[in-house]
Design a protein around this motif. Structure first.
Motif, PDB file in Angstrom:
ATOM      1  N   TYR A 268      -1.441  12.320  -0.159  1.00  0.00           N
ATOM      2  CA  TYR A 268      -0.578  11.409  -0.917  1.00  0.00           C
ATOM      3  C   TYR A 268      -0.981   9.982  -0.551  1.00  0.00           C
ATOM      4  O   TYR A 268      -0.705   9.513   0.538  1.00  0.00           O
ATOM      5  N   GLY A 269      -1.660   9.302  -1.479  1.00  0.00           N
ATOM      6  CA  GLY A 269      -2.176   7.967  -1.193  1.00  0.00           C
ATOM      7  C   GLY A 269      -1.110   7.011  -0.696  1.00  0.00           C
ATOM      8  O   GLY A 269      -0.003   6.942  -1.252  1.00  0.00           O
ATOM      9  N   GLU A 270      -1.429   6.244   0.345  1.00  0.00           N
ATOM     10  CA  GLU A 270      -0.444   5.359   0.965  1.00  0.00           C
ATOM     11  C   GLU A 270      -0.919   3.911   1.043  1.00  0.00           C
ATOM     12  O   GLU A 270      -0.398   3.129   1.827  1.00  0.00           O
ATOM     13  N   THR A 271      -1.886   3.542   0.208  1.00  0.00           N
ATOM     14  CA  THR A 271      -2.444   2.197   0.277  1.00  0.00           C
ATOM     15  C   THR A 271      -1.366   1.127   0.146  1.00  0.00           C
ATOM     16  O   THR A 271      -1.342   0.152   0.905  1.00  0.00           O
ATOM     17  N   LEU A 272      -0.471   1.294  -0.813  1.00  0.00           N
ATOM     18  CA  LEU A 272       0.539   0.274  -1.066  1.00  0.00           C
ATOM     19  C   LEU A 272       1.643   0.252  -0.019  1.00  0.00           C
ATOM     20  O   LEU A 272       2.459  -0.680  -0.004  1.00  0.00           O
ATOM     21  N   LEU A 273       1.700   1.261   0.852  1.00  0.00           N
ATOM     22  CA  LEU A 273       2.748   1.302   1.866  1.00  0.00           C
ATOM     23  C   LEU A 273       2.389   0.510   3.123  1.00  0.00           C
ATOM     24  O   LEU A 273       3.254   0.308   3.989  1.00  0.00           O
ATOM     25  N   TYR A 274       1.151   0.077   3.249  1.00  0.00           N
ATOM     26  CA  TYR A 274       0.748  -0.635   4.460  1.00  0.00           C
ATOM     27  C   TYR A 274       1.541  -1.924   4.689  1.00  0.00           C
ATOM     28  O   TYR A 274       1.877  -2.241   5.837  1.00  0.00           O
ATOM     29  N   PRO A 275       1.847  -2.727   3.641  1.00  0.00           N
ATOM     30  CA  PRO A 275       2.690  -3.909   3.903  1.00  0.00           C
ATOM     31  C   PRO A 275       4.046  -3.555   4.507  1.00  0.00           C
ATOM     32  O   PRO A 275       4.550  -4.285   5.379  1.00  0.00           O
ATOM     33  N   ALA A 276       4.658  -2.455   4.079  1.00  0.00           N
ATOM     34  CA  ALA A 276       5.935  -2.034   4.660  1.00  0.00           C
ATOM     35  C   ALA A 276       5.761  -1.683   6.130  1.00  0.00           C
ATOM     36  O   ALA A 276       6.626  -1.992   6.967  1.00  0.00           O
ATOM     37  N   ALA A 277       4.641  -1.028   6.470  1.00  0.00           N
ATOM     38  CA  ALA A 277       4.380  -0.688   7.868  1.00  0.00           C
ATOM     39  C   ALA A 277       4.161  -1.944   8.697  1.00  0.00           C
ATOM     40  O   ALA A 277       4.590  -2.017   9.862  1.00  0.00           O
ATOM     41  N   ARG A 291      13.817  -3.102   2.052  1.00  0.00           N
ATOM     42  CA  ARG A 291      14.321  -4.038   1.045  1.00  0.00           C
ATOM     43  C   ARG A 291      13.297  -5.123   0.731  1.00  0.00           C
ATOM     44  O   ARG A 291      13.071  -5.461  -0.446  1.00  0.00           O
ATOM     45  N   ILE A 292      12.663  -5.681   1.765  1.00  0.00           N
ATOM     46  CA  ILE A 292      11.657  -6.716   1.533  1.00  0.00           C
ATOM     47  C   ILE A 292      10.465  -6.141   0.779  1.00  0.00           C
ATOM     48  O   ILE A 292       9.938  -6.762  -0.162  1.00  0.00           O
ATOM     49  N   PHE A 293      10.040  -4.962   1.192  1.00  0.00           N
ATOM     50  CA  PHE A 293       8.886  -4.331   0.553  1.00  0.00           C
ATOM     51  C   PHE A 293       9.166  -4.034  -0.915  1.00  0.00           C
ATOM     52  O   PHE A 293       8.336  -4.338  -1.791  1.00  0.00           O
ATOM     53  N   MET A 294      10.311  -3.445  -1.221  1.00  0.00           N
ATOM     54  CA  MET A 294      10.614  -3.109  -2.604  1.00  0.00           C
ATOM     55  C   MET A 294      10.837  -4.360  -3.453  1.00  0.00           C
ATOM     56  O   MET A 294      10.575  -4.356  -4.661  1.00  0.00           O
ATOM     57  N   PHE A 295      11.284  -5.447  -2.835  1.00  0.00           N
ATOM     58  CA  PHE A 295      11.356  -6.712  -3.568  1.00  0.00           C
ATOM     59  C   PHE A 295       9.957  -7.170  -3.969  1.00  0.00           C
ATOM     60  O   PHE A 295       9.733  -7.625  -5.092  1.00  0.00           O
ATOM     61  N   GLY A 296       9.001  -7.029  -3.050  1.00  0.00           N
ATOM     62  CA  GLY A 296       7.625  -7.378  -3.373  1.00  0.00           C
ATOM     63  C   GLY A 296       7.074  -6.519  -4.495  1.00  0.00           C
ATOM     64  O   GLY A 296       6.370  -7.023  -5.389  1.00  0.00           O
ATOM     65  N   ILE A 297       7.381  -5.212  -4.481  1.00  0.00           N
ATOM     66  CA  ILE A 297       6.936  -4.317  -5.553  1.00  0.00           C
ATOM     67  C   ILE A 297       7.572  -4.727  -6.880  1.00  0.00           C
ATOM     68  O   ILE A 297       6.922  -4.704  -7.941  1.00  0.00           O
ATOM     69  N   THR A 298       8.833  -5.137  -6.849  1.00  0.00           N
ATOM     70  CA  THR A 298       9.510  -5.585  -8.064  1.00  0.00           C
ATOM     71  C   THR A 298       8.841  -6.831  -8.631  1.00  0.00           C
ATOM     72  O   THR A 298       8.591  -6.931  -9.839  1.00  0.00           O
TER      73      THR A 298
END
Length: 779
Positions: A268-277, A291-298
């Protein structure tokens, strides 16, 4: 002159006001950096500091012990822990023989509920001491409660260590604030010098409103409960743990399954999850990182949709309109917050790039200079899909094949075929670091995911009425075959996009779309694809009959899980149809019709999407998870990535299990590894079983001689090491990516660097050409 050149022409660093602003920011940053140091206080508490409600001191265990008692509740308290505001690491030393039964908590003795930020921490039999992060908003006098429910529990001591996570968080917000202030300053200076058009200002303001409306569910100090939320939070923790252990990229999450590990990253690709980590590594709580991460995705979803639709319809206002419809669509809200299906949410973010890319490939004049670069949005879109949500990529791939069949004549134009081939090749090269491990495990391993082809999906499809539904609320059921539409989850596309499709059908039936020559075929293809995708989402479509045609269809269709996933394709196609109707109104109708159309569509959006958001805020249960310990470690959703036959309920930490005649000493458990001194004085070979879940990549060697020992899957898929007769030495077990995985990572890195350098050179050449042309005109 492009905007970047104009900003450079402002020479902001020469302005005294900007120099003073930068000086103030640098001074504040220095103060923040200074706060990183001196955060090393350590507070120790032993048995003499404890108050026991039950239990007695045991010399054998070196702490207060309860064993085999029926007494339950607060066993031991450690009061009077006075700490200043800040961030800490709390470490409890204990012995227990149960898992996730006994626990400890930290609270404020004064009764304050908002000063202490920390979840209850479960105690594990093979994990002592147990660490947990603690955030204090105010100076506090704390008390630690150790709770006993069953089994043996001995409480030995407590250590509290001060950390500089609070200062790191402060620095992060400083950088964000200073970046925002500097951007506003440059914007005002740019406007004063070059006079930004009113239309551009309106677009910026409206995009800000869309971001604000789409971010409302992120504004409370908690997360909304979602079906897959825990799973994705564990994925983030897995990346963080790997990065802290010096492993990049993350392949197996070490904290999952009671510390046994779980190879979610490979499948399951996790490239976009690295900023959250990275946010977690800075020191943010799990909730705030999410919350910060999902705001960035929005924000990215809004901007990507605006960029794609603006260029497709050659109008900034239509770009804003389509971005609003897309970001605030019912299905995206459902995916992001009700299901918390982050992977599919990332896929939705990437789909407009494919719509824009294919529009350029099949609609743009092939003789234009820019046509050669039409592969770029396709490459970006497919790469994001592969590395974030492969299933959405498969759905997009199916419709891509269908599109190429429909436009087969255009596909085999030499320039078009070259662009499509380049997009496909670059997407694979950019994703090689993920695709090679994924293919390796899928072809050489035996996992649960290989044995789910019997799972049928047709009964999980939608009723036609759900596609025409208007007032969505936060429901509690996706089993429509059992409960119908009563208390259903808000699954649908929303009345707004259906209205756009109906209007497009009317304009097409009335022959009025003939005036839109540049939208030729775009309206019909997207309308057909949206209808087809919605048909696939229904329980009327014969998925079960198709599934059992052969093994290939059984595997492919079973992997879809829910037919309504096709709504992600329908969603983007319907937004394109809304853009076509908006284009017609903008070019063929007067001011009254424009106001009526856009106002009406906005009202319909409020009726469906905004109403759904309000319902979510009112009904969804709050989730406040602050540290990894508060999440647990055993949730693996459908367990698709477990080795087939492994029983996760039997996973628990233990000392190395040796066959008869062998002994293990000086054992140390590490993330995705272990060390021990092993002796085999006998004349026959033996084996040692470690509490690690075996995946291809585990290796074992003698630390003294460097000789490798045979490492394989043992009982219940745990890591087993073969110990030859007469062996005595320090062995180390660890997970290492195979060499050909590293080649895939290198291919991705080289491709990314090459494309970046090529892009920068082209931009520089274009800027020099623009400057030269501007100089010539001035002469």
């Amino acid at each position: 002159m492009n905007p970047l050149c104009r900003i450079a022409a402002l020479h902001p660093c020469r302005k005294k006001s900007f120099q003073l602003l930068l000086l103030a920011e640098i001074l504040l940053l220095c103060m923040g950096i200074a706060g990183l140091f001196g955060k090393n206080a350590v507070y120790e508490y032993n048995v003499t500091d404890m108050e026991a409600d039950f239990g007695a001191y045991s010399e054998e265990y070196g702490g207060i012990l309860i064993k085999g008692s029926v007494l339950r509740g607060n066993m031991v308290s450690i009061p009077g822990i006075v700490l200043p505001r800040g961030t800490y690491q709390v470490q409890l030393h204990y012995v227990t023989d149960t898992d996730h039964v006994n626990s400890f908590t930290v609270s404020d003795q004064s009764g304050g509920q908002h000063s202490v930020i920390m979840n209850t921490v479960p105690l594990l039999s093979g994990l002592s001491p147990t660490d947990a992060s603690l955030w204090l908003r105010h100076d506090s006098s704390l008390v630690v409660h150790i709770d006993h429910q069953e089994g043996l529990l001995a409480v030995q001591s407590l250590t509290v260590r001060e950390t500089n996570a609070g200062s790191r968080i402060l620095l992060f917000w400083m950088f964000c604030l200073f970046a925002a202030v500097n951007c506003i300053y440059l914007y005002l200076q740019y406007d004063r010098t070059f006079h930004i058009p009113v239309k551009h200002k309106n677009v910026t303001f409206c995009l800000g409103l869309v971001i604000l409306a789409a971010s409302v569910p992120l504004m409370p100090d908690y997360m909304l409960s979602g079906g897959d939320l825990g799973y994705h939070l564990m994925r983030v923790e897995g990346i963080k743990d790997n990065l802290l252990a010096g492993r990049f990229p993350a392949r197996v999450a070490p904290g999952w399954q009671q510390g046994y590990g779980y190879a979610s990253s490979v499948f399951y690709g996790e490239t976009l999850l690295y900023p959250a980590a990275v946010l977690r590594m800075i020191g943010f709580t799990v909730t705030d990182s999410c919350r910060i991460f999902m705001f960035g995705i929005t924000v990215l979803t809004v901007l990507i949709a605006y960029y794609c639709f603006r260029n497709m319809f050659r109008d900034a206002y239509i770009g804003v309109f389509c971005s609003m419809l897309y970001t605030l669509s019912v299905y995206r809200i459902y995916t992001s917050y009700v299901r918390a299906a982050w992977g599919e949410c990332f896929g939705i973010m990437a789909l407009p790039l494919l719509a824009y890319g294919f529009w350029r490939v099949f609609s743009q004049d092939i003789h234009e200079e820019s046509y050669r670069r039409s592969w770029v949005p396709l490459t970006a879109g497919f790469s994001l899909l592969i590395q974030s949500h492969l299933l959405t990529g498969e759905l997009a791939g199916f419709f891509t094949i269908l599109l190429c069949i429909v436009l087969i004549r255009k596909v085999f134009r030499p320039r078009t075929f070259f662009v499509l081939a380049k997009a496909a090749i670059c997407s694979v090269l950019l994703s090689a670091w993920f695709l090679i491990p994924f293919a390796d495990y899928m072809m050489t391993g035996d996992f649960v995911i290989h044995h789910v082809s019997g799972r049928t999906i047709q009964s999980r499809g939608l009723y036609p009425a759900q596609l025409l539904f208007t007032y969505f609320i936060d429901g509690g059921s996706v089993f429509f075959d059992q409960y119908g539409m009563a208390d259903m989850d808000p699954v649908g596309v929303g009345i707004t996009l259906i209205a756009a499709l109906v209007l497009l059908a009317y304009l097409w039936f009335d022959g009025k779309l003939k005036t839109l020559k540049q939208e030729a075929q775009l309206d019909r293809i997207t309308a057909f694809f949206s209808l087809l995708a919605m048909l696939f989402s229904l329980n009327l479509f014969p998925w079960d009959r198709i599934q059992f045609l052969n093994k290939i269809t059984a595997t492919l269709i079973s992997s879809i899980q829910f037919p309504y996933r096709f709504l992600s394709i329908a969603n983007v196609c319907l937004v394109v149809t809304a853009g076509v109707t908006a284009r017609y109104v903008m070019t063929q109708k007067g001011k009254f019709y424009r106001i009526f159309y856009f106002s009406g569509m906005t009202v319909l959006l409020f009726i469906s999407s905004i109403h759904l958001t309000d319902s979510l805020m009112n009904k969804a249960q709050p989730v406040r998870v602050y540290n990894a310990e508060g999440m647990g470690s055993a949730y693996i959703a459908g367990a698709e990535y477990l080795p087939y036959g492994a029983d996760p309920t039997l996973f628990q930490q233990h000392e190395p299990l040796c066959t008869e005649g062998l002994s293990a000493q000086e054992y140390t458990k590490r993330p995705l590894g272990a060390e021990a001194y092993i002796q085999n004085p006998g004349s026959t070979d033996g084996s040692v079983l470690f509490p690690l879940l075996y995946y291809k990549g585990y290796r074992c060697h003698d630390r003294d001689t460097g000789i490798f020992l045979n490492c394989h899957a043992g009982e219940n898929a745990r890591v087993a090491v073969e110990i030859p007769a007469g062996f005595a030495g320090n062995i180390q077990v660890e997970f290492q990516s195979p060499w050909y995985w590293r080649i895939g990572e290198a291919v991705t890195g080289v491709t990314l660097v090459t494309l970046t350098v090529s892009f920068l050179r082209r931009r520089r050449k274009s800027a020099h050409g623009t400057d030269s042309l501007s100089t010539t005109r001035n002469r």
